[in-house]
Motif scaffolding. Sequence first.
Motif, mmCIF file in Angstrom:
data_model
loop_
_atom_site.group_PDB
_atom_site.id
_atom_site.type_symbol
_atom_site.label_atom_id
_atom_site.label_comp_id
_atom_site.label_asym_id
_atom_site.label_seq_id
_atom_site.Cartn_x
_atom_site.Cartn_y
_atom_site.Cartn_z
ATOM 1 N N LEU A 99 0.819 -1.208 0.000
ATOM 2 C CA LEU A 99 0.000 0.000 0.000
ATOM 3 C C LEU A 99 0.858 1.266 0.000
ATOM 4 O O LEU A 99 0.515 2.265 -0.640
ATOM 5 C CB LEU A 99 -0.916 0.008 1.228
ATOM 6 C CG LEU A 99 -2.118 -0.938 1.212
ATOM 7 C CD1 LEU A 99 -2.755 -1.007 2.596
ATOM 8 C CD2 LEU A 99 -3.150 -0.493 0.175
ATOM 9 N N HIS A 100 1.974 1.231 0.687
ATOM 10 C CA HIS A 100 2.820 2.410 0.821
ATOM 11 C C HIS A 100 3.801 2.574 -0.328
ATOM 12 O O HIS A 100 4.557 3.554 -0.355
ATOM 13 C CB HIS A 100 3.566 2.368 2.155
ATOM 14 C CG HIS A 100 2.676 2.543 3.342
ATOM 15 N ND1 HIS A 100 3.152 2.815 4.612
ATOM 16 C CD2 HIS A 100 1.325 2.502 3.468
ATOM 17 C CE1 HIS A 100 2.141 2.911 5.452
ATOM 18 N NE2 HIS A 100 1.018 2.727 4.782
ATOM 19 N N GLY A 101 3.797 1.626 -1.253
ATOM 20 C CA GLY A 101 4.683 1.737 -2.406
ATOM 21 C C GLY A 101 6.144 1.630 -2.048
ATOM 22 O O GLY A 101 6.989 2.367 -2.576
ATOM 23 N N LEU A 102 6.476 0.701 -1.152
ATOM 24 C CA LEU A 102 7.867 0.531 -0.719
ATOM 25 C C LEU A 102 8.606 -0.410 -1.655
ATOM 26 O O LEU A 102 8.064 -1.424 -2.096
ATOM 27 C CB LEU A 102 7.908 -0.010 0.713
ATOM 28 C CG LEU A 102 7.171 0.813 1.777
ATOM 29 C CD1 LEU A 102 7.343 0.168 3.144
ATOM 30 C CD2 LEU A 102 7.662 2.258 1.790
ATOM 31 N N ASP A 103 9.845 -0.097 -1.927
ATOM 32 C CA ASP A 103 10.695 -0.947 -2.751
ATOM 33 C C ASP A 103 11.158 -2.152 -1.934
ATOM 34 O O ASP A 103 11.444 -2.031 -0.742
ATOM 35 C CB ASP A 103 11.907 -0.140 -3.240
ATOM 36 C CG ASP A 103 12.737 -0.898 -4.251
ATOM 37 O OD1 ASP A 103 13.590 -1.711 -3.823
ATOM 38 O OD2 ASP A 103 12.540 -0.697 -5.459
ATOM 39 N N ASP A 104 11.254 -3.315 -2.580
ATOM 40 C CA ASP A 104 11.676 -4.529 -1.870
ATOM 41 C C ASP A 104 13.029 -4.365 -1.202
ATOM 42 O O ASP A 104 13.284 -4.942 -0.136
ATOM 43 C CB ASP A 104 11.717 -5.723 -2.830
ATOM 44 C CG ASP A 104 10.330 -6.197 -3.228
ATOM 45 O OD1 ASP A 104 9.359 -5.809 -2.555
ATOM 46 O OD2 ASP A 104 10.221 -6.948 -4.220
ATOM 47 N N ASP A 105 13.914 -3.578 -1.818
ATOM 48 C CA ASP A 105 15.241 -3.377 -1.246
ATOM 49 C C ASP A 105 15.204 -2.483 -0.010
ATOM 50 O O ASP A 105 16.201 -2.390 0.708
ATOM 51 C CB ASP A 105 16.182 -2.759 -2.284
ATOM 52 C CG ASP A 105 16.544 -3.743 -3.390
ATOM 53 O OD1 ASP A 105 16.470 -4.966 -3.143
ATOM 54 O OD2 ASP A 105 16.890 -3.287 -4.496
ATOM 55 N N GLY A 106 14.068 -1.852 0.237
ATOM 56 C CA GLY A 106 13.946 -0.970 1.389
ATOM 57 C C GLY A 106 13.122 -1.555 2.513
ATOM 58 O O GLY A 106 12.691 -0.827 3.413
ATOM 59 N N VAL A 107 12.912 -2.887 2.474
ATOM 60 C CA VAL A 107 12.063 -3.544 3.470
ATOM 61 C C VAL A 107 12.740 -4.815 3.977
ATOM 62 O O VAL A 107 13.346 -5.559 3.199
ATOM 63 C CB VAL A 107 10.685 -3.905 2.867
ATOM 64 C CG1 VAL A 107 9.865 -4.730 3.852
ATOM 65 C CG2 VAL A 107 9.927 -2.653 2.466
ATOM 66 N N VAL A 108 12.640 -5.054 5.267
ATOM 67 C CA VAL A 108 13.066 -6.328 5.856
ATOM 68 C C VAL A 108 11.919 -6.828 6.747
ATOM 69 O O VAL A 108 11.393 -6.074 7.568
ATOM 70 C CB VAL A 108 14.347 -6.180 6.709
ATOM 71 C CG1 VAL A 108 14.680 -7.498 7.402
ATOM 72 C CG2 VAL A 108 15.520 -5.740 5.844
ATOM 73 N N TYR A 109 11.544 -8.092 6.548
ATOM 74 C CA TYR A 109 10.534 -8.731 7.390
ATOM 75 C C TYR A 109 11.240 -9.646 8.379
ATOM 76 O O TYR A 109 12.066 -10.480 7.994
ATOM 77 C CB TYR A 109 9.546 -9.546 6.546
ATOM 78 C CG TYR A 109 8.814 -8.731 5.509
ATOM 79 C CD1 TYR A 109 7.764 -7.894 5.875
ATOM 80 C CD2 TYR A 109 9.180 -8.784 4.156
ATOM 81 C CE1 TYR A 109 7.097 -7.134 4.928
ATOM 82 C CE2 TYR A 109 8.519 -8.034 3.206
ATOM 83 C CZ TYR A 109 7.480 -7.204 3.591
ATOM 84 O OH TYR A 109 6.821 -6.447 2.648
ATOM 85 N N ILE A 110 10.926 -9.473 9.659
ATOM 86 C CA ILE A 110 11.596 -10.210 10.724
ATOM 87 C C ILE A 110 10.543 -10.851 11.613
ATOM 88 O O ILE A 110 9.585 -10.184 12.016
ATOM 89 C CB ILE A 110 12.474 -9.283 11.587
ATOM 90 C CG1 ILE A 110 13.431 -8.461 10.718
ATOM 91 C CG2 ILE A 110 13.246 -10.074 12.633
ATOM 92 C CD1 ILE A 110 14.138 -7.347 11.469
ATOM 93 N N GLN A 111 10.726 -12.122 11.943
ATOM 94 C CA GLN A 111 9.779 -12.743 12.864
ATOM 95 C C GLN A 111 10.231 -12.530 14.300
ATOM 96 O O GLN A 111 11.402 -12.722 14.646
ATOM 97 C CB GLN A 111 9.615 -14.242 12.601
ATOM 98 C CG GLN A 111 8.558 -14.865 13.521
ATOM 99 C CD GLN A 111 8.146 -16.258 13.139
ATOM 100 O OE1 GLN A 111 8.671 -16.847 12.192
ATOM 101 N NE2 GLN A 111 7.185 -16.816 13.863
ATOM 102 N N GLN A 112 9.280 -12.116 15.132
ATOM 103 C CA GLN A 112 9.551 -11.977 16.559
ATOM 104 C C GLN A 112 9.737 -13.363 17.162
ATOM 105 O O GLN A 112 9.127 -14.341 16.727
ATOM 106 C CB GLN A 112 8.380 -11.248 17.239
ATOM 107 C CG GLN A 112 8.673 -10.779 18.648
ATOM 108 C CD GLN A 112 7.541 -9.944 19.217
ATOM 109 O OE1 GLN A 112 6.587 -9.615 18.521
ATOM 110 N NE2 GLN A 112 7.640 -9.603 20.491
ATOM 111 N N ASN A 113 10.603 -13.458 18.147
ATOM 112 C CA ASN A 113 10.858 -14.721 18.827
ATOM 113 C C ASN A 113 9.583 -15.169 19.548
ATOM 114 O O ASN A 113 9.103 -14.482 20.456
ATOM 115 C CB ASN A 113 12.000 -14.526 19.828
ATOM 116 C CG ASN A 113 12.355 -15.789 20.583
ATOM 117 O OD1 ASN A 113 11.708 -16.827 20.438
ATOM 118 N ND2 ASN A 113 13.387 -15.713 21.409
#
Length: 446
Positions: free
Chosen positions: A226-240
């Motif tokens: 939705l925010h139009g973010l580039d893949d290179d500008g995003v990191v998805y991290i799972q919380q422990n």
Amino acid sequence: MKQVEVNFDGLVGPTHNYAGLSFGNVASLNNANAISSPKQAAKQGLSKMKALADMGLVQGVLAPQERPDIATLRRLGFTGSDATVLERAAKQSREVFLACCSASSMWTANAATVSPSADTADGRVHFTPANLTNKFHRSLEPEVTGRILKSTFADDKYFAHHTHLPDNEHFGDEGAANHTRLCSDYGHAGLELFVYGRHAFDSSKPQPTRYPARQTLEASQAIARLHGLDDDGVVYIQQNPDVIDQGVFHNDVIAVGNQNVLFFHEQAFHEKQRALDEIRAKFGDGDLHFVEVKTSDVSIQDAVTTYLFNTQIVTLPDGNMTIIAPTECRDNTAVSTYLDKLVTQSTPIKSVNYFDVKQSMRNGGGPACLRLRVALAEQEVKAVNPNTLINDAQFARLNAWVDKHYRDELTEDALRDPQLLTESRTALDELTQLLKLGSVYPFQQD
């Protein structure tokens, strides 16, 4: 393009109370049914806002929600006059009634996810209100939150507003409490970190077993689109998952970032090293500081009790960073010892400022819960509703408004008092005039 980070703190509402509504939030459960002080809570929050403004930071305020939520109680079948609706709901369904009286919108870290214009495809600041589907009392907030945000950030040349995600647990979204941003400078493209608790469509993946994981990967991915973010500008991290089961209900209870600093507990993330490697690779050139707190220095229990990581890290006008911490951090030996050592080390964090926000802490939210971070360029700051920015005059007006309308103490029995509803609506109607928000509340639109 020069940018600053503006903190928009939630103004505590007139029905601030301790109902213990948030399963998974240890402080909320431990203080259930205690007597609250709405006036003290609001003044503690305003004092923190004024202190940050006095430090040279740009500081804003977001209005609270209308509570008790009569419209929702009517949707649930309670009929009659407003006074009758309150009485019937309190008598027939105490849990529903208390949920509809919650002042939880004070924690604006859950209000929305915000992406600065430096990160987005169309060069505007993007806002998506959180749907907060995991908790009934919080799921009542998104629509009014959206109206308040649109009244605060009204110029569509600079600001883009999205509807909250579908109201379903598969897209459970908790807003900025599970999102942070790293950058070399607020005005440069940053790296947005989305921390999630579980995969909505793959139950074979790790997830907590005692307390709920409120944020899904799928919700985080939807916000990025939705925010139009580039893949290179995003990191998805799972919380422990293990720390969620120890009371770490949001990522901002175990980690916080600011510019080139990520401050986190060593148990914060699932597959921690993979996450840190990806952050370092995508951050690119420039100094990046991972400030990792070991369990041997601060236990998870102490981190949750003091909200060491639910502190704000802000950059002062001189370029140094300071931590805005609750006094609970100062009063805990392990945590205060750690912070005393931290400010002497070779990181941008050079000082700690302690604030009394006990009314919020007892209900499960520290300094970082109380604020929504919005990085803005100079012309974007000018486009913000100026009445929502804190200066000496507005601080004085808001303090006088609290003195005029808020009760010193509030018990559960007082929540059913029709006079409290009248007091709250009168206060909020006056507040919308002070902040020049227009008609954002259901009672105003009705």
